[in-house]
Design an enzyme around this catalytic site. Sequence first.
Site, PDB file in Angstrom:
ATOM      1  N   SER A 155       0.876  -1.173   0.000  1.00 58.66           N
ATOM      2  CA  SER A 155       0.000   0.000   0.000  1.00 58.66           C
ATOM      3  C   SER A 155       0.910   1.220   0.000  1.00 58.66           C
ATOM      4  CB  SER A 155      -0.835  -0.048   1.285  1.00 58.66           C
ATOM      5  OG  SER A 155      -1.275   1.240   1.645  1.00 58.66           O
ATOM      6  N   TYR A 168      -1.620  -1.429  10.272  1.00 58.10           N
ATOM      7  CA  TYR A 168      -1.748  -1.616   8.818  1.00 58.10           C
ATOM      8  C   TYR A 168      -0.498  -1.063   8.136  1.00 58.10           C
ATOM      9  CZ  TYR A 168      -3.661  -1.422   4.068  1.00 58.10           C
ATOM     10  OH  TYR A 168      -3.869  -1.600   2.714  1.00 58.10           O
TER      11      TYR A 168
END
Length: 246
Positions: A155, A168
Site C-alpha cells: 500500500s 496496517y
Amino acid sequence: MPISSYKPNPCLLEKQIILITGAGDGIGRNVAKTYASFGATVLLMGRTVSKLEKVYDEIISENHPEPAIIPLDLGNLEMVTLTELSDNITANYGRLDSLLHNAGVIGQKTPVEYSDTEEWERVMQINFSGAVLLTRSLLPLLQRSSSASLVFTSSAVGRTPRAYWGAYCVSKYAIEGFALLLADELENTSTIRVNIVNPGATRTKMRATAYPNEDPLTLKTPEELMNLYLYLVDPNNKENGQTFNG
Ligand code: NAP
C-alpha cells in the site's frame, strides 16, 4: 514496457496453478476470476467459505478450469494446517506456479498510544506473519515450477507512513521488507521472481471502511487493475524485486 500497452494472450495462464489469498472479495475476487478466464486453475483461499463458493460457481459457470476452495484464516494459522495444505497441493497439482498474497485487513485507525494491542497483533498476523508462514510452507511447491511468481500486496502507507494508520502501515512496511529479502535470496538460487503490488485507491469494502466519506464512484474499480495483475504472473515476465503501482 508500460502496463497500459501490455496485451496478454488469451491462453496466457493455461495449465498454470495459482493460489490467491483473500479470493472471496474485493481485488482478490476479480483477480481469481480473471486468472481463470486466462486459463489458470485457481486455488481460492480465504476466510469466508460462502464467498469463495460464489467465486467458484462464477468460474465454473463460465466454463473455465475447475478451481479449488481452500478455507484458511490467516489470523489463526497452525503449522499442522500449513503442512496439510502443502501436502494437498502436492498431491493434487504437483507444483504451484504463482502465489498472490492479497488478503488483508485495515485494523484500527488511531494514535499508536491508544491502539488496542490485540487488534494490533491481529492485523500484523493477517497482513504480515500469516503471509510469511504461508510463503515458507509453499516455497518448495513454487520451486517445482519452471517460472514461478510470488507477489506481495502493499500500500502507499507501506512506503510513506501515515499518522494513525497503526499496524496496517507497519504490516505493509514489513511485508515489503520480506518481499525484497526473498527477491534477493532467490535471485541466484531459483527461477522464482518476487514482486510487490500496490493497487492504489480501489473501489472495495476495505477502501470504504478506511474512507467512509469518500464517493466510491470516484475510484478505479478492481477490474481496471487486471492487466497489471496478469502481468505480475505472466510466465514470460522476468522482473524481480520490483514494485508495481496500480
Ligand atoms: P477487501 O475487499 O476487504 O478484501 C480483503 C480480502 O482479504 C477478503 O477476501 C477477506 O476475506 C480476506 N481476508 C481478510 N482477513 C482474512 C483472514 N484472516 N484470513 C484470510 N483472508 C482474509 O480488500 P481489498 O481492497 O480487495 O484489498 C486487497 C489487498 O489490497 C489488501 O492487501 C489491501 O491491503 C491492499 N490494498 C487495497 C487498497 C484499496 O484501495 N482497496 C489500496 C492499497 C492496498 P473475508 O471477506 O472473508 O473477510
